[in-house]
Write a protein that holds these residues in place. Sequence first.
Motif, mmCIF file in Angstrom:
data_model
loop_
_atom_site.group_PDB
_atom_site.id
_atom_site.type_symbol
_atom_site.label_atom_id
_atom_site.label_comp_id
_atom_site.label_asym_id
_atom_site.label_seq_id
_atom_site.Cartn_x
_atom_site.Cartn_y
_atom_site.Cartn_z
ATOM 1 N N UNK A 83 8.295 3.592 -0.093
ATOM 2 C CA UNK A 83 9.451 4.410 -0.478
ATOM 3 C C UNK A 83 10.443 3.603 -1.298
ATOM 4 N N UNK A 84 10.966 4.237 -2.356
ATOM 5 C CA UNK A 84 12.100 3.682 -3.092
ATOM 6 C C UNK A 84 13.072 4.825 -3.330
ATOM 7 N N UNK A 85 14.352 4.490 -3.418
ATOM 8 C CA UNK A 85 15.342 5.555 -3.603
ATOM 9 C C UNK A 85 15.235 6.153 -5.002
ATOM 10 N N UNK A 111 7.752 -5.788 -11.341
ATOM 11 C CA UNK A 111 9.130 -6.252 -11.202
ATOM 12 C C UNK A 111 9.995 -5.262 -10.436
ATOM 13 N N UNK A 112 9.692 -3.986 -10.530
ATOM 14 C CA UNK A 112 10.501 -2.958 -9.866
ATOM 15 C C UNK A 112 10.029 -2.736 -8.435
ATOM 16 N N UNK A 113 8.742 -2.601 -8.234
ATOM 17 C CA UNK A 113 8.212 -2.292 -6.901
ATOM 18 C C UNK A 113 8.094 -3.570 -6.072
ATOM 19 N N UNK A 114 7.530 -4.622 -6.641
ATOM 20 C CA UNK A 114 7.411 -5.972 -6.065
ATOM 21 C C UNK A 114 6.508 -6.046 -4.832
ATOM 22 N N UNK A 115 6.765 -5.192 -3.831
ATOM 23 C CA UNK A 115 6.003 -5.333 -2.588
ATOM 24 C C UNK A 115 5.442 -3.992 -2.147
ATOM 25 N N UNK A 116 4.409 -4.039 -1.275
ATOM 26 C CA UNK A 116 3.843 -2.789 -0.764
ATOM 27 C C UNK A 116 4.655 -2.322 0.446
ATOM 28 N N UNK A 117 4.172 -1.286 1.121
ATOM 29 C CA UNK A 117 4.950 -0.671 2.191
ATOM 30 C C UNK A 117 5.156 -1.609 3.384
ATOM 31 N N UNK A 150 5.718 -4.913 2.902
ATOM 32 C CA UNK A 150 6.421 -6.101 2.417
ATOM 33 C C UNK A 150 5.537 -7.177 1.825
ATOM 34 N N UNK A 151 4.266 -6.896 1.597
ATOM 35 C CA UNK A 151 3.354 -7.881 1.004
ATOM 36 C C UNK A 151 3.461 -7.802 -0.523
ATOM 37 N N UNK A 152 3.397 -8.962 -1.146
ATOM 38 C CA UNK A 152 3.519 -9.006 -2.609
ATOM 39 C C UNK A 152 2.368 -8.247 -3.261
ATOM 40 N N UNK A 153 2.687 -7.457 -4.286
ATOM 41 C CA UNK A 153 1.653 -6.639 -4.950
ATOM 42 C C UNK A 153 0.649 -7.508 -5.708
ATOM 43 N N UNK A 154 1.068 -8.712 -6.064
ATOM 44 C CA UNK A 154 0.187 -9.558 -6.877
ATOM 45 C C UNK A 154 -1.105 -9.922 -6.145
ATOM 46 N N UNK A 155 -1.085 -9.886 -4.814
ATOM 47 C CA UNK A 155 -2.270 -10.309 -4.056
ATOM 48 C C UNK A 155 -3.357 -9.251 -4.023
ATOM 49 N N UNK A 156 -3.064 -8.038 -4.477
ATOM 50 C CA UNK A 156 -4.044 -6.954 -4.384
ATOM 51 C C UNK A 156 -4.827 -6.831 -5.700
ATOM 52 N N UNK A 157 -6.140 -6.826 -5.626
ATOM 53 C CA UNK A 157 -6.955 -6.697 -6.851
ATOM 54 C C UNK A 157 -6.642 -5.432 -7.640
#
Lengths: 288, 271
Positions: free
Chosen positions: A130-132, A147-153, A155-162
């Motif tokens: 969720x984001x406002x 840069x806007x979302x940064x993390x998943x639900x 709190x894990x960094x999105x960069x780690x997901x293929x």
Amino acid sequence: MAEIVDERVASHRRQSRIIYALLAGLMVLFLLFELRLPFIVGPQSRGLFETVEKLPEDKLALLILNWAPGTYGENYPQTEALIQHFFLAGKPFAIFGVDPVGPTLGHEIAERHAARLGKQYGVDWVTWGYRTLQLPMILGLKRDIPGTIQRDYQGRSLEQFPIMRGIRSARDLSLIVDVTPSATVEIWIQYFHGAVGTPVGYAPTAVMAPEAYPYLQSKQLVGMLAGIKGAAEYAALLDEHYEEELTWKYPPMRAMNAISIAHVLIVALIILGNYQYFTRHRRRREQS
Amino acid sequence: MLTTDTFTLWRNIVLGFVAGIALLLLLDRITNNSSRRRLMVILTFLGGLFYLLEFVLPPGTTLGFLPAPADPTRDNALSPFISTIGSITLVIAGFSFGLGLLNLATIHGRNILGQRSGWHNSLAFFVAMILMVISGLFRGEYASLAALYRVLFEGLYQPLGASVFSVLAFFITTAAYRAFRIRSGEAALMMGAAFIVMMAQVPMGMMLTNWLPETGWAANLRIEQVSNWLMTILNMAALRAVAFGIGIGGLAMSLRIWLSLERGTYFGKDS
């Protein structure tokens, strides 16, 4: 005079109870027993289905879930139909929402179907959470997703997901589908389709569907699932195209049967009400 | 264990919080009402000006005092700041959640302390909120809290939320019986269109004209085709006109808010 008013109020209460009991009884009956009634898939649902079928696999589809339990009856089957389709067609997607509850509900649906269909979080789908709903967030999303979302639900960094590799901006989104009881689809049309040409699909509650027709006609929307009918149409298309067994927490076809009888009842009550009105009106005229 | 990164992060958060409070207190001391309003007008204008300029400036535009954009084919000098400002507004939105929570706690706390009528509902609010927050935050660590979260969210919140809106079906049905009266030609036309659209939505309605062929001119008389025509021609034209009106009205309203010309509850009653 007071007695007449009391009698009228008591009569209204009796009528209300009869109508409520009739409606509840008929809907329960039709939810319990499935009827196979003739069903025609509309062009709006077919348009969205065919768009999803043709999505490129190196881009990400964005499933925006802006609904809450209040619109469970319509938005849950729509979400379930879309998620099953994304999984069956092998199209990577992200779950996102500008309502706090929607992404949580969508994630639960995705987890359930992923376990059944052998799909993996972070590879086949990801939940941004969720984001406002604020313009700076929308503009940031259009320009710079990591840069806007940064993390998943969680709190894990999105960069780690293929699944997020190579996803930088709205140009890397293959489709946006907004499942919502409100008019948030105009935001995605304005800032994503209008700016970078991202296709947009819409899955509203039935009462919001008429407002989308101008966008369908101008091709700003690729398709629409209008309420539970849209979900049932989508389910019929999935049945037709895929051999895998589909599972539903709330089967849309069964819900369609219940809604059918509710519509028939409402039409019958309108006709009955007008018949009583005109009969009373004619009797009063004859007496005077 | 507290790492250097965590320490730096929390240090910055605390310093930022303290600096923010100090700034607000300073502004409160040194400004009067009209100065505050002037400051709000200036900040509102600058905020809107940033987004307007970012949108209208062509890609590749540089502003002397700002670094050149990384991708001049797509961005201008202001574009790199969009994400940062987006993050700032997300933080501000987070504070608004806290403010809402504080507000609710104050109102319901007063009800309980003052033993006002319905104070037990306020107590239920606190119990539900505390249970939900604790079970939601720590469900990953404790299985018992995960089970409690499932009961509260899937067992209570979802069915109750769905039920609240489900009762509308009963009200609509009784309203249809009591209030829908065909008193004029226009009402009859509206009722006819409503009948066609309603019945075309459901399989039982489609059965009314299922006997008509699916191709040829007669297919146009099938109820789903007539409904589709009503929605895509008549309805669409009317709603497009409404959308234009809303768009122009929204533009006018946005300009008024940006230039602080709007008056009312949230926009200051001071002239």
